[in-house]
Design an enzyme around this catalytic site. Structure first.
Site, PDB file in Angstrom:
ATOM      1  N   LYS A 232       0.832  -1.213   0.000  1.00 52.52           N
ATOM      2  CA  LYS A 232       0.000   0.000   0.000  1.00 52.52           C
ATOM      3  C   LYS A 232       0.861   1.256   0.000  1.00 52.52           C
ATOM      4  O   LYS A 232       0.642   2.168  -0.808  1.00 52.52           O
ATOM      5  CB  LYS A 232      -0.924  -0.028   1.217  1.00 52.52           C
ATOM      6  CG  LYS A 232      -2.034   0.978   1.188  1.00 52.52           C
ATOM      7  CD  LYS A 232      -3.262   0.489   1.943  1.00 52.52           C
ATOM      8  CE  LYS A 232      -2.906  -0.006   3.333  1.00 52.52           C
ATOM      9  NZ  LYS A 232      -2.453   1.024   4.255  1.00 52.52           N
TER      10      LYS A 232
ATOM     11  N   THR B 210       3.951   1.459  -0.932  1.00 51.52           N
ATOM     12  CA  THR B 210       4.670   1.457  -2.210  1.00 51.52           C
ATOM     13  C   THR B 210       3.776   2.000  -3.319  1.00 51.52           C
ATOM     14  O   THR B 210       4.218   2.786  -4.164  1.00 51.52           O
ATOM     15  CB  THR B 210       5.124   0.009  -2.523  1.00 51.52           C
ATOM     16  OG1 THR B 210       5.867  -0.467  -1.406  1.00 51.52           O
ATOM     17  CG2 THR B 210       5.991  -0.047  -3.750  1.00 51.52           C
TER      18      THR B 210
ATOM     19  N   LYS C 285       8.195  -5.688  11.447  1.00 52.22           N
ATOM     20  CA  LYS C 285       7.766  -5.174  10.148  1.00 52.22           C
ATOM     21  C   LYS C 285       8.887  -4.503   9.365  1.00 52.22           C
ATOM     22  O   LYS C 285       8.897  -4.510   8.137  1.00 52.22           O
ATOM     23  CB  LYS C 285       6.630  -4.173  10.395  1.00 52.22           C
ATOM     24  CG  LYS C 285       5.956  -3.660   9.130  1.00 52.22           C
ATOM     25  CD  LYS C 285       4.700  -2.881   9.509  1.00 52.22           C
ATOM     26  CE  LYS C 285       4.101  -2.163   8.312  1.00 52.22           C
ATOM     27  NZ  LYS C 285       4.827  -0.958   7.933  1.00 52.22           N
TER      28      LYS C 285
ATOM     29  N   PHE D 221      -3.841  -0.009   7.101  1.00 49.95           N
ATOM     30  CA  PHE D 221      -4.372  -1.369   6.965  1.00 49.95           C
ATOM     31  C   PHE D 221      -5.467  -1.463   5.886  1.00 49.95           C
ATOM     32  O   PHE D 221      -5.441  -0.717   4.921  1.00 49.95           O
ATOM     33  CB  PHE D 221      -4.863  -1.889   8.317  1.00 49.95           C
ATOM     34  CG  PHE D 221      -3.745  -2.065   9.321  1.00 49.95           C
ATOM     35  CD1 PHE D 221      -2.540  -2.650   8.958  1.00 49.95           C
ATOM     36  CD2 PHE D 221      -3.886  -1.640  10.634  1.00 49.95           C
ATOM     37  CE1 PHE D 221      -1.493  -2.824   9.883  1.00 49.95           C
ATOM     38  CE2 PHE D 221      -2.848  -1.807  11.559  1.00 49.95           C
ATOM     39  CZ  PHE D 221      -1.660  -2.396  11.176  1.00 49.95           C
TER      40      PHE D 221
ATOM     41  N   PHE E 277       3.281  -8.841  -9.198  1.00 54.44           N
ATOM     42  CA  PHE E 277       4.555  -9.512  -8.891  1.00 54.44           C
ATOM     43  C   PHE E 277       4.981 -10.306 -10.125  1.00 54.44           C
ATOM     44  O   PHE E 277       4.153 -10.630 -10.974  1.00 54.44           O
ATOM     45  CB  PHE E 277       4.389 -10.451  -7.693  1.00 54.44           C
ATOM     46  CG  PHE E 277       4.398  -9.727  -6.375  1.00 54.44           C
ATOM     47  CD1 PHE E 277       5.522  -9.761  -5.553  1.00 54.44           C
ATOM     48  CD2 PHE E 277       3.290  -9.009  -5.961  1.00 54.44           C
ATOM     49  CE1 PHE E 277       5.516  -9.079  -4.338  1.00 54.44           C
ATOM     50  CE2 PHE E 277       3.292  -8.326  -4.761  1.00 54.44           C
ATOM     51  CZ  PHE E 277       4.414  -8.358  -3.945  1.00 54.44           C
TER      52      PHE E 277
ATOM     53  N   TRP F  62       6.813  -0.899  -8.261  1.00 53.72           N
ATOM     54  CA  TRP F  62       7.892  -1.443  -7.433  1.00 53.72           C
ATOM     55  C   TRP F  62       9.134  -1.655  -8.298  1.00 53.72           C
ATOM     56  O   TRP F  62      10.235  -1.275  -7.920  1.00 53.72           O
ATOM     57  CB  TRP F  62       7.445  -2.764  -6.791  1.00 53.72           C
ATOM     58  CG  TRP F  62       8.495  -3.384  -5.908  1.00 53.72           C
ATOM     59  CD1 TRP F  62       8.809  -3.013  -4.642  1.00 53.72           C
ATOM     60  CD2 TRP F  62       9.387  -4.445  -6.239  1.00 53.72           C
ATOM     61  NE1 TRP F  62       9.838  -3.782  -4.153  1.00 53.72           N
ATOM     62  CE2 TRP F  62      10.219  -4.669  -5.119  1.00 53.72           C
ATOM     63  CE3 TRP F  62       9.564  -5.233  -7.379  1.00 53.72           C
ATOM     64  CZ2 TRP F  62      11.206  -5.653  -5.096  1.00 53.72           C
ATOM     65  CZ3 TRP F  62      10.546  -6.212  -7.362  1.00 53.72           C
ATOM     66  CH2 TRP F  62      11.363  -6.410  -6.230  1.00 53.72           C
TER      67      TRP F  62
END
Lengths: 669, 669
Positions: B103, B105, B138, B388, B476, B505
């Site tokens: 999120k 990113t 984290k 979140f 991904f 990303w």
């Protein structure tokens, strides 16, 4: 970036280290002297980047924090390596009383005199105040009257976050200790190891910190799959004895209800409760590391060797064993850089490291002093302040700070006042808010003469170290000529190089020119610096107790958790026997070379706060001894003393408020 | 100073608000994508004062904190009052899984696309990470790959000290509560009063904060000598019921052993022990005040009305009653200013307020969003991030943050990934360090389709508020074309305005241009914003539980310490009866208007963290309810949830270290 480099080069070409081109800020003196905050606000500080340039800092050596504070990078030490140091002056005082002696005010007044009036290069090096007392009893610590660090609200609150960084770093260690004990108690060796050295992309790898631990254990392996079961157990299980944990949590708040607590009472912690405590942040070993370190590399090493507990088999457990040492260095990365601010008259000040010379070592940082000594050059002065009275802050300045820095002071300035000496002479107690008893506002030479014993003792204490002493008599308007003369005469008789009355509170630097001149003369006098001790442990403690405090002897009344030895020795002795000590000293490996940082009340030369003047005929009780291995000192606890203060019925915060319109801070003093 | 003013004037003449003259930083994309820290270091950030100028800030509106961070003064809101706001975009996500959805990113990738590639004015507004998770499980929160806030170590550590200021302020309140109870327990009314209103120069005077308390008590007097004995008692004795204290201490450290503690066990506290706890700092009400305030004045008011306990007679006790409210405003004086940083591609970012949308409201600050909306101008975009999943952070963004700010969002961006949706579809659990099960790395359309239920529900949740939703499918390399198409199709079927795959990303802003275009189109679509509720208390909780979480109903399983009423009602109800609630609601004065900030696990739409996808047929248990009167919300606790995290067996800190030579931070990710 290109611009910055260019300007740095141009600057280097045009600028010689030690030659300052500095503008001073003119004071507009008012009578009667207005409140500290009114004076602080009436002066517009120079933009801090200007001041940095004026004292020979290059723009890429400075990190601005707003318009009135900056951090100075440590690179400068390399650039000025060849520059000879300036003169080094330490300001200390008689034993403090509730009347206030004005040590910070004198430090600032003196540098204003040396700089703005005597046109010498000069730096003050002072400590960042703790926010505990700022909102509790004491208020701020920026000096007072026309001798202050400005802006005082920036100085007193947060500054650039150094103390907050220490709180964060200290408490990360504390959390790591309890979490580790918990994980070890609830997991098998194998499970622990698999989690400590987890699979990543199908492979296990040690982190650099874990390889350090392996080396400490004598396991010269770097492939996690090759450890034997026995090696896995030794590596994964720190086996901390919960009773042995000496590392405490900290807060920079006067929260007395955290002095003794029980932690781990939530069901999620499965019954692993234990007793613990919070100290005030400035008493953290990490603060001492910050104050005593000489470089980033040295800080990283010191942060790694801090001992937090012992294993059940008596091995010392360090922050490196916990795997947290690198994170500590990262958290302290900015804190290590001294903070630049200025006085009311525009002379530079480094603010770095923290107070509480009773329960900590309470001196400003070695790095700030060292950088300042280079910046002022051989004709310049660095005036650094040591906490509380000369028996506490100055003794630690010499025996701990100078030992680690290698710096040799030229002059001790000892601050005294008529009122405080009268209290040491047996004057009546003073109640906050009530008018002062007449002893303090009317001439009383016999009382003053009696109280001068405390000053005489503190002069002697300074002279133990072979450094000339100048007594600064910080004058109040009710002091009489005869009283001021009496102090000066008695100081000289006691061996002071000089004794000078000064009025910097009312007049700024102009009121401390005579003091500045005396300091300059003293700095040219022969100084014959020597340490007080260089001896095995017990003698070090005894020598401080006898020579500095005036005790007859020391006694041990404590349980001695001796986390350096392989056994936990519980001793309860009443009078120290040299034989016992010799035995003990011989067993102490890597221990006997550390200097001593006594934790003792600052309110008396003895361990009893209400004993004024120069108490005699007492035995100094040592309740416990702790080791700050990272900071590099032993820490005997004298008598009982809380390591986190409390709030009074009416804390300072009642007066503190923010004006939302002007954004001004009201009520700080 | 003169120079600053001059440059500001020159700037004003030459510069129109909303017209930016900004240079972007070109990325040098590598394959395979290096680690976050390698990328972060490979980009040289623009000097932050340059960036400030580029986005229309005047030099005297900016306070530099080093070379890569700055605080922005609130005055700018006045200067740009007449400037129309830009478009307002909130980024949220599906229910989080251990696989990470990206999120942050995506937020950063989106602004890099809108700015560096689509040449629109754009600001990202993100939250300052808590150092607890940074050193715990984290790691950092600066984004990842080629979409990051830089320098990431500055972003992740200390920043400009806002969270530290909150820790200090919060804990000053805590210390003040316990110290006050102690002083009241150990002193007579008269002694208390004499200390609270001490003699100063022979006179007693109330402080401004004390006069506020007198007014609250209906005592219209300003001369301390005129109070009757009864008035003295009422003024001096807060008479706090120790059982009623709701204010907790905080630390920004994952220290699980502080979840439940007993305090006051030192003999100096004379047996006044009680149970207490520490929360993580970002869960402090003061963090919520910072995030929700609109000005310094408003912050001062909110900080004064925070309720910390009730008196034995049931009166709410506020920070103002404790006399500490002004000090809180002073401690938070700098924290209120948003922090300016930048993305890898040189677009501006405001970092302000904190995370933890499960136990707090977890949104960045209203002030940062407001200033950014003015700076970007009407054609520009502000992309703000809610914590979140959409059931938690976004719901609170709309119902709490937008309610207080008055701002109306144009677009919701909902981030989803193939892997995370597969987990919601019932995919196998994932163990850190172990290779991913094949379900996640090979095409599996049935599993993905099943998991899309969670995305569908979160789209519905966003649509409850009438704002168009764009789904960002964060791709991904193992995702297949068919899988990515499936998500996009299902998102559109579920009512999303659009669904776009993106690769920021790996490619930075260039990989999110399609997303940027979709967001731009959506921002021009009709938006019909409405709140979810505007109803009495119980219905608010129920409506969130039913409409957002998909619960059948709510139930109360708790002791209800009701500090707003004059009696302390202990209720233990199992199924809520509307009649009871109606009764209760009618009694609640100044309570029924507050929005709801649910404290619920973020790992499931339900209260049970392991229930993935869209759980149904459950009753949501409400364990307790707290009121954050300063922040302005009610705080129901759903199920049991620690309010301070713990450290895992192998915390992140094992990898974190400082290179003393280069001063580089290693191991942060």
């Amino acid at each position: 970036m290109a611009n910055t480099v260019l300007s740095a080069k141009r600057f280097l070409d045009s600028h010689q280290p030690g030659k300052w081109d500095i503008s001073y800020t003119k004071l507009n003196l008012q009578k009667p002297v207005p409140s500290d905050i009114v004076i602080s606000r009436s002066c517009v500080p120079k933009p801090i980047d200007c001041l940095a340039r004026e004292v020979g800092l290059m723009s890429d050596e400075v990190e601005l924090y707003g318009k009135t504070k900056a951090k100075v990078q440590l690179d400068i030490i390399k650039r000025l390596q060849a520059q000879p140091d300036g003169k080094y002056v330490v300001v200390t005082g008689i034993t403090p009383t509730p009347l206030g002696e004005g040590k910070s005010t004198t430090t600032i007044g003196l540098v204003q005199a040396l700089g703005a009036h005597m046109k010498l290069n000069v730096f003050a090096c002072v400590r960042q105040p703790s926010q505990g007392p700022t909102f509790g009893i004491k208020g701020g610590a920026a000096g007072g009257g026309y001798s202050q660090v400005i802006p005082m609200e920036e100085f007193n609150l947060h500054l650039t976050g150094d103390i907050h960084a220490i709180t964060a770093a200290n408490n990360l260690v504390a959390a790591a200790i309890d979490a580790r004990m918990f994980h070890e108690a609830t997991q098998s060796d194998k499970a622990l190891y698999n989690r400590l050295v987890p699979l990543s992309g199908g492979q296990r790898q040690f982190s650099a910190i874990q390889i350090n631990r392996l080396k400490k254990l004598g396991i010269e392996k770097t492939d996690p799959t090759t450890l034997t079961e026995e090696e896995i157990t030794r590596f994964a299980r720190l086996d901390i004895d919960p009773e042995s944990v000496t590392w405490q949590r900290v807060l920079d708040t006067n929260d007395r209800f955290l002095r003794k607590i029980t932690i781990g009472q939530s069901p999620t912690e499965k019954g692993y409760t234990r007793e613990a405590q919070f100290d005030i942040t400035v008493a953290s070993e990490i603060m001492a590391v910050l104050a005593l370190t000489s470089s980033l590399e040295d800080m990283r090493l010191r942060l790694a060797k801090m001992v937090v507990a012992t294993s059940r088999s008596g091995e010392p457990i360090t922050t490196e064993d916990l795997g947290v040492s690198g994170a500590l260095a990262v958290l302290m990365r900015d804190a290590i850089k001294p903070n630049l601010m200025q006085t009311l008259e525009g002379t530079p000040v480094f603010v770095h490291a923290g107070p509480f010379a009773n329960i900590a070592h309470g001196n400003s940082s070695i790095l700030a002093d060292k950088i300042a000594l280079k910046l002022v050059g051989p004709e310049g002065f660095v005036v650094t302040e040591a906490g509380f009275g000369a028996d506490i802050g100055m003794e630690k300045f010499f025996n701990i700070k100078c030992r680690y820095s290698g710096l040799r002071p030229h002059v001790v300035v000892l601050v005294a006042t008529v009122r405080a000496l009268k209290m040491h002479g047996g004057g009546p107690t003073v109640t906050a808010g009530m008018p002062l008893p007449k002893e303090y506002v009317e001439e009383n030479l016999p009382l003053l003469e009696k109280g001068c014993s405390n000053m005489r003792k503190q002069i002697e204490n300074a002279k133990h170290f072979g450094v000339p002493v100048v007594v600064a008599v910080n004058a109040f308007k009710t002091d009489t000529e005869a009283e001021l003369d009496l102090i000066c005469n008695m100081a000289k008789t006691a061996g002071a190089f000089d004794a000078v009355r000064c009025s910097h509170w009312a007049e700024g630097g102009a009121g401390a020119v005579a003091l500045g001149q005396a300091v300059q003369r003293a700095s040219e006098a022969p100084s014959n610096f020597k340490f007080l001790y260089d001896l095995p442990i017990v003698d070090k403690i005894r020598i401080i107790a006898q020579k500095i405090y005036g005790a007859d002897d020391i006694e041990l009344v404590f349980f001695f958790f001796f986390f350096f030895l392989c056994v936990c020795v519980c001793v309860c002795v009443v009078i120290v026997k040299p034989v016992f000590w010799d035995l003990l000293s011989n067993k102490i490996i890597g221990f006997s070379n550390l200097p001593i940082c006594m934790a003792k009340t600052h309110l008396s030369l003895s361990h009893e706060a209400d004993k004024k003047g120069v108490p005699t005929g007492f035995i100094l009780p040592i309740r416990d001894i702790r080791a700050s291995v990272g900071a590099g000192f032993l820490f005997p606890l004298v008598g009982t003393m809380p390591t986190i203060p409390g709030l009074p019925t009416r804390p300072c915060f009642y007066d503190i408020d923010l004006d939302p319109e002007t954004e001004q801070v009201n009520g700080l003093f």
